[in-house]
Design an enzyme around this catalytic site. Structure first.
Site, PDB file in Angstrom:
ATOM      1  CD  GLU A 181      -2.804  -0.844   2.525  1.00 49.98           C
ATOM      2  OE1 GLU A 181      -2.980   0.279   3.038  1.00 49.98           O
ATOM      3  OE2 GLU A 181      -3.277  -1.884   2.977  1.00 49.98           O
ATOM      4  CB  CYS A 204       1.910   7.367   3.906  1.00 50.65           C
ATOM      5  SG  CYS A 204       2.101   6.152   5.217  1.00 50.65           S
ATOM      6  CB  CYS A 263       4.561  -5.423   9.642  1.00 48.36           C
ATOM      7  SG  CYS A 263       5.577  -4.652  10.920  1.00 48.36           S
ATOM      8  CB  CYS A 323       1.873  -2.871  16.907  1.00 53.06           C
ATOM      9  SG  CYS A 323       3.603  -2.379  16.896  1.00 53.06           S
ATOM     10  CB  CYS A 344      -0.684  -2.150  13.719  1.00 51.31           C
ATOM     11  SG  CYS A 344      -0.136  -1.694  12.080  1.00 51.31           S
ATOM     12  CB  CYS A 363      -1.371   1.121   8.748  1.00 53.80           C
ATOM     13  SG  CYS A 363      -1.336   2.535   9.816  1.00 53.80           S
TER      14      CYS A 363
END
Ligand code: SAH
Length: 348
Positions: A90, A103, A110, A114, A117, A336
């Site tokens: 993205e 961004c 990832c 977290c 997220c 995100c």
């Protein structure tokens, strides 16, 4: 084929020397690629025909492809880009009054885990190459150019999917291309890298002598709470993180920004605000409060306006500079990783 978008200028100079070319060829190529945005070797008129043939046979200039494009009512563009191996990432463009902010993602998925997220819902598949990093900006610039010949990305934040300090070398070469006068010539102060707190890389980054902004995803004022919502805190707890931040401030002579997502009833209480004041005392830091972007799959809720402002007031009254982050594109899978997560599910 060797993608020329993978090289910073100094690496391209070394590469030119290694293939028996003159060093200045690198600057020549950089000017064509980034200043003139030419991706056809035949058009590079000041390069000899023989070397142009060589370039055509052994090199390429390949950017990610637009897989889907969403445009929000506030003009935010959210792209899902397809990479050469079929992976998708993205990239977002936000329009602030001071400029066009890209961004960018730094990895496919990832692994930082977290709890709040959306990016982490899809585990890391791999790190992005330099060409995939810079390609995100080039693709956005192509779209902006269609709106107006003079429009360009003016600011870059490495705050998309992925942990930039887990892909340190490529992210740094990407920044060097962004920042170089013959590259995209984006000023260092217009570039921000955000990390969840990979402490050894903060020390490395401090020594690079770059004037790039550094943002730290803090999100909690004590270890107990940070351990709960950010797995990285088990490896690099707050005292180590704060030591690294202070080192960075001295060594790089820059202040960091602390990002702090406000999660309802978790880290948005007055006690948390007071603890945060204590924690960052002695740093020059500035706090960016982030309204939580709800993620369907996750159980966190957004803090109320009242709690957000109460939190901000406590910081300000105690001499901490803080702002509330403006939100963009809330009508187009803004959080995100949401767009990619949604698409992957469709494909599975
Ligand atoms: N890995 C890096 C950069 C990517 S995340 C980092 O952790 O900083 C960029 C920022 O978006 C981080 O501050 C992250 O904590 C925040 N973020 C993640 N999920 C979010 C959500 N649902 N709502 C608001 N901000 C979020």
């Amino acid at each position: 084929m060797n993608n020329l978008y993978n090289y910073s200028l100094s690496k391209l100079e070394d590469h030119m020397l290694s293939i028996g070319q003159k060093k200045y060829r690198a600057t020549q190529l950089f000017k064509w690629i980034y200043e003139k945005r030419v991706d056809d070797f035949d058009l590079m008129s000041d390069i000899s025909l023989k070397f142009r043939e060589d370039l055509k046979n052994n090199y390429c200039l390949i950017k990610p492809k637009i897989y889907t494009k969403q445009i929000s009512s506030d003009g935010t563009i959210k792209l899902l880009l397809e990479l050469e191996d079929g992976n998708k990432i993205e990239t977002v463009l936000m329009r602030y009054n001071y400029g066009n902010v890209a961004c960018v993602s730094s990895e496919v998925g990832c692994n930082m885990g977290c709890a709040f997220c959306a990016s982490g819902l899809l585990k890391k598949k791999r790190e992005l190459t330099v060409s995939e990093l810079i390609g995100q900006i080039l693709v956005l610039d192509d779209l902006l150019k269609l709106e107006d010949e003079s429009k360009r990305v003016t600011h870059v934040v490495v705050m998309g999917t992925g942990e930039p300090f887990d892909n340190y070398d490529n992210v740094l070469d990407f920044i060097r291309i962004l920042n170089h006068p013959h590259g995209l010539a984006i000023g260092a102060r217009h570039i921000t890298v955000s990390t969840c707190g990979i402490v050894p890389r903060i020390y490395d980054y401090a020594k690079e002598g770059l004037q790039i902004n550094l943002a730290i995803s803090l999100h909690a004022p004590n270890d107990a709470l940070r351990n709960r919502i950010m797995a990285i805190n088990h490896t690099y707890p707050l005292d180590e993180l704060m030591k690294a931040v202070k080192y960075y401030e001295k060594e790089a002579n820059r202040r960091v920004t602390f990002e702090y997502i406000l999660l309802k009833d978790i880290n948005d209480t007055p006690e948390c605000a007071k603890e945060l004041v204590k924690l960052i005392k002695g740093t020059l830091a500035y706090v960016n409060l982030i309204p939580f972007n709800p993620v369907k799959e996750l159980k966190f809720a957004r803090s109320s306006e009242t709690n957000v402002h109460r939190f901000l007031d406590i910081l300000m009254k105690n001499g901490v500079t803080a702002t509330i982050r403006k939100e963009f594109g809330t009508d187009i899978d803004a959080a995100c990783g949401q767009l990619r997560a949604k698409n992957e599910k469709h494909e599975l």
